[in-house]
Structure formats: structure tokens, C-alpha cells
Enzyme design. Structure first.
Site, short mmCIF file in Angstrom:
data_model
loop_
_atom_site.label_atom_id
_atom_site.label_comp_id
_atom_site.label_asym_id
_atom_site.label_seq_id
_atom_site.Cartn_x
_atom_site.Cartn_y
_atom_site.Cartn_z
N SER A 50 6.79 -3.71 8.32
CA SER A 50 6.40 -4.98 7.70
C SER A 50 6.60 -6.11 8.73
O SER A 50 7.19 -5.89 9.80
CB SER A 50 7.29 -5.24 6.48
N ASP A 83 2.38 -3.09 7.92
CA ASP A 83 2.40 -3.20 6.45
C ASP A 83 2.30 -4.68 6.06
O ASP A 83 2.99 -5.53 6.64
CB ASP A 83 3.74 -2.60 5.96
N HIS A 84 1.45 -5.00 5.09
CA HIS A 84 1.31 -6.35 4.55
C HIS A 84 1.15 -7.44 5.61
O HIS A 84 1.92 -8.42 5.64
CB HIS A 84 2.50 -6.71 3.64
N GLU A 142 -6.30 -5.24 0.40
CA GLU A 142 -5.72 -5.17 -0.96
C GLU A 142 -6.50 -6.07 -1.90
O GLU A 142 -6.79 -7.23 -1.60
CB GLU A 142 -4.25 -5.61 -0.94
N GLY A 190 10.21 -3.08 -4.49
CA GLY A 190 11.65 -3.18 -4.75
C GLY A 190 12.12 -2.21 -5.82
O GLY A 190 11.36 -1.38 -6.32
N HIS A 223 0.83 0.99 -3.51
CA HIS A 223 2.05 0.31 -3.03
C HIS A 223 3.11 0.38 -4.13
O HIS A 223 2.82 0.74 -5.27
CB HIS A 223 1.74 -1.15 -2.70
N SER A 225 5.53 2.34 -4.60
CA SER A 225 5.50 3.68 -5.19
C SER A 225 6.80 4.45 -5.08
O SER A 225 6.81 5.68 -5.17
CB SER A 225 4.36 4.49 -4.56
N ASP A 268 9.42 2.70 0.39
CA ASP A 268 10.48 2.07 1.17
C ASP A 268 11.80 2.09 0.40
O ASP A 268 12.83 2.59 0.86
CB ASP A 268 10.06 0.61 1.49
N THR A 269 11.74 1.60 -0.86
CA THR A 269 12.97 1.43 -1.64
C THR A 269 13.78 2.72 -1.79
O THR A 269 15.01 2.69 -1.67
CB THR A 269 12.59 0.85 -3.03
P1 13P Z 1 8.65 0.36 -2.76
O1 13P Z 1 9.45 -0.91 -2.80
O2 13P Z 1 8.34 0.89 -4.11
O3 13P Z 1 9.28 1.41 -1.90
O4 13P Z 1 7.22 0.01 -2.10
C1 13P Z 1 7.07 -0.09 -0.71
C2 13P Z 1 5.77 -0.68 -0.33
O5 13P Z 1 4.82 -0.79 -1.10
C3 13P Z 1 5.65 -1.13 1.06
O6 13P Z 1 4.41 -1.74 1.33
O1 G3H Z 2 6.32 -4.51 1.34
C1 G3H Z 2 7.39 -4.03 1.07
C2 G3H Z 2 8.18 -3.17 1.96
O2 G3H Z 2 9.20 -2.60 1.17
C3 G3H Z 2 8.74 -3.89 3.15
O3 G3H Z 2 9.74 -4.74 2.78
O4 G3H Z 2 9.22 -6.95 3.84
O5 G3H Z 2 11.55 -6.31 3.12
O6 G3H Z 2 10.51 -5.24 5.12
P1 G3H Z 2 10.28 -5.89 3.78
ZN ZN Z 3 3.55 -2.82 -0.27
#
Ligand code: 13P
Ligand code: G3H
Ligand code: ZN
Length: 349
Positions: A50, A83-84, A142, A190, A223, A225, A268-269
Site C-alpha cells: 500500500s 495496492d490502492h 475499482e 480491517g 478487497h 477479504s 492483510d488483516t
Molecule cells: P483485509 O483488511 O480484509 O485484509 O483487506 C485487505 C485489502 O483489501 C487490501 O487492499
Molecule cells: O488497503 C488495505 C490494506 O490492508 C493496507 O493497509 O494502508 O494500512 O497499509 P495499510
Molecule cells: Zn483493499
């Protein structure tokens, strides 16, 4: 193996009818955990960073760590993904650094918080697609907005506020030429996604299926997920953590998604929970310890376990050796001569 195009990786996943986990990284141990899980399960992988991760780690470190992974695990195809991305500039800088894939998240304005208009989203995403494809780099867009806020990124609110409209998804795919399309179906970033096991009133798998019916060949992305498993929550709380009761996205719903065009699943979470639980346990049980290796090693192992399990559940396990990487230069040629299509197949309503 050199870093591969995410488009190639997802096209192969579509041929094989499986999904590919995209796991977020911020440091060396997370990259190591993913690569060991990929080796154990023989999986192709998407490693993603990210904006927050690029800032935290200094992105040049992250890039070279992932390059090291590609040298150390030559049998594993690795796509390196932004990412994003919040703007054209963020995506451009990732491409200049050597990422093989970028997400232009034009669902939000460049502040990463305010929902953007459809036209703004199309315009910035199209600009990134033109720039990226010329360089052989994959683009994820997106449409619709996820819930929650992570590290200052996100519109906040519930995942139900901006569910993707299937007609807009079709128009967006046609006008932007993205390689992969992230959609909003009720999930949030999250740990706090749902207050009970989600049903169809909050997790809109029917919307996902409707979009897949209209765009049968488009690689869909889920996302938010993480499944937020109870056992990982329990370990954190058992050793002094204070997580409130919560539910994530059940793996069987993700598998239903995979049967309906989902090719990339962002997680990620779950890894954050696994790492935090393992570190808490060591420090709680052995407060005299102060060598970071004493807790980073179990943390890395805990993340590897989660990632290997997801790789198996998503179906990417066993597919690392299915194909040879196409060079990024050849991918660029493919976009130019049209052999890599950017026109989605659209089915009638
Ligand atoms: P989670 O917070 O569900 O793991 O999602 C991560 C995500 O979408 C990162 O772009
Ligand atoms: O987009 C969400 C991912 O969990 C990345 O999170 O922006 O805290 O690194 P972050
Ligand atoms: Zn995401």
C-alpha cells in the site's frame, strides 16, 4: 524467475479456474512468510504494498526485498502490485520503481477518503491504463467504494454505503480497459467487517454474480477479504489484546466468488492478527525476552501458516509451475498489437 505481469498471472488463474491471494507486505519477514508458504504449496503469488507500506519501509527496500525473493525462489511466479494507488503520480512512481502491476483506486479522490464521481474515476483510471500498458504493467481499477478506514485510507462507514452497480461496472470496464476490476459488495478493510456471521443482507454475493454474468471474462477482485478467524482473535485476546467481537468474510463465500470470476483476493488483516498474536504470546509468556528474533520467528511462522492455508483454499496451490513468465516488454507488445485484449466481453442483460 523475473517478476511477472499480474495480467499473465490472472489470465492463467482464469484458465485454471482458481483464485490468487494478494497479500500485503510492510517488511522482510512478511515477504519471507509469503515466499515460504508459496514454496510449501507450489503457488504463484501476488505481493502488494500500500502507499502506507511504501512510506513505512521506504519502497526501494521493499522492491529489492521482493527482487531477492524472485532470485531465491526461481520456481515461483511473483507479481509485485501497488495496492490502492490514490493518483496517477502514485501509480507512475510504482511503475518507475519496477512494480509489475498497479491499482488505481479512483473510487476515492486523491485524498483517499472522499468518494469520487464516476466520471472522475473513469478519467484517472484511463490515464493510468494508457501509461501502464505502454510499459507492460497491469492495472486494477475499482468501481463502488469499500467500507472502513486503514491507515488513513478509506471512505469510512459501512461496506453497504456504495455497493457496485452492475451497469456502471460494465461501462467502467469498457471505458477504462482495466485488466482487473475491484468491486464493492459489502466488505470493509480491517478487522471490523460484520457484527455477526454475514448473510446476503450484508455480503452481496448476488451483486458479484450479477456483475460476473455481464462481464464473464473480466478478472474480478475482492478487497477486504480477510476471514478474521476466531482462533486468531482468541490468541490476541488471550495474551492481553482487546479485540472486540467481530466477523470477517467466510472462506466459502470467497470460494463462491472464485467460481464466479474472482481471480484476486486481498488479504492483510488475517496476517496482521497472526503476527500480533504470536508476538503477544512470546512476550506474555517470557517477559524476560528482548531479542526480536525470539518473537519475529514465531510471528513469521504464524503468518506463513495463514498464507499457506489461504493459498490452498483459493486454489492457487500446485499452479506455480504451470507456465513460463512472459517478459514485461512482450506484455507491452501484446497490449499494443491487441493480442492482450483490453475490451471486455459484455453479455446482454
Ligand atoms: P483485509 O483488511 O480484509 O485484509 O483487506 C485487505 C485489502 O483489501 C487490501 O487492499
Ligand atoms: O488497503 C488495505 C490494506 O490492508 C493496507 O493497509 O494502508 O494500512 O497499509 P495499510
Ligand atoms: Zn483493499
Amino acid at each position: 524467475m523475473p517478476l511477472v505481469s499480474m495480467r499473465q498471472l490472472l489470465d492463467e488463474a482464469a484458465k485454471g479456474g482458481y483464485g490468487v491471494g494478494a497479500f500485503n507486505v510492510n517488511d522482510m519477514e512478511q515477504i519471507q512468510a509469503i515466499m515460504e508458504a508459496a514454496k510449501e504449496t507450489k503457488s504463484p503469488v501476488i505481493i502488494q504494498a500500500s502507499r502506507g507500506a511504501r512510506q513505512f519501509a521506504q519502497d526501494r527496500y521493499l522492491f529489492h526485498l521482493i527482487l531477492a525473493a524472485s532470485e531465491l525462489y526461481p520456481e515461483i511466479p511473483i507479481a509485485m502490485h501497488q495496492d490502492h494507488g490514490n493518483s496517477f503520480e502514485t501509480c507512475k512512481s510504482a511503475i518507475e520503481l519496477g512494480f509489475t502491476s498497479v491499482m488505481m483506486d479512483g473510487s476515492l479522490k486523491a485524498d483517499g477518503k472522499t468518494p469520487a464521481s464516476f466520471e472522475e474515476n473513469v478519467e484517472v483510471t484511463r490515464k493510468v491504463v494508457d501509461y501502464a500498458h505502454e510499459r507492460g504493467v497491469t492495472v486494477e481499477g475499482e468501481i463502488g467504494v469499500l467500507g472502513g478506514v486503514e491507515d488513513g485510507h478509506g471512505a469510512g462507514g459501512s461496506g453497504l454505503d456504495h455497493i457496485t452497480d452492475p451497469d456502471q461496472a460494465v461501462e467502467f470496464a469498457e471505458r477504462t480497459g482495466v485488466d482487473a476490476l475491484a468491486i464493492a459488495i459489502g466488505t470493509s478493510h480491517g478487522a471490523y467487517k460484520f457484527t455477526k456471521k454475514p448473510d446476503g443482507s450484508v455480503l452481496k454475493m448476488d451483486v458479484l454474480i450479477a456483475i460476473h454474468k455481464r462481464l464473464p471474462n473480466t478478472h474480478l477482485v475482492m478487497h477486504g477479504s480477510s476471514s478474521v478467524p476466531q482462533d486468531l482473535q482468541d490468541i490476541v485476546n488471550q495474551y492481553g489484546g482487546k479485540l472486540k467481537p467481530t466477523w470477517g468474510v467466510p472462506v466459502e463465500e470467497i470460494q463462491l466468488g472464485i467460481r464466479n470470476g474472482v481471480r484476486k483476493i486481498n488479504v492483510d488483516t488475517d496476517n496482521r492478527l497472526a503476527i500480533t498474536g504470536a508476538i503477544r504470546k512470546v512476550l506474555w509468556e517470557s517477559p524476560e525476552k528482548f531479542d526480536p528474533r525470539d518473537y519475529m520467528k514465531p510471528a513469521r511462522e504464524a503468518m506463513q501458516k495463514v498464507v499457506a492455508l489461504r493459498m490452498t483454499q483459493f486454489g492457487q496451490a500446485g499452479h506455480a509451475g504451470d507456465y513460463q513468465p512472459v517478459s514485461i516488454a512482450d506484455i507491452a507488445k501484446g497490449y499494443k498489437d491487441g493480442s492482450l485484449s483490453t475490451r471486455p466481453l459484455v453479455a446482454a442483460k
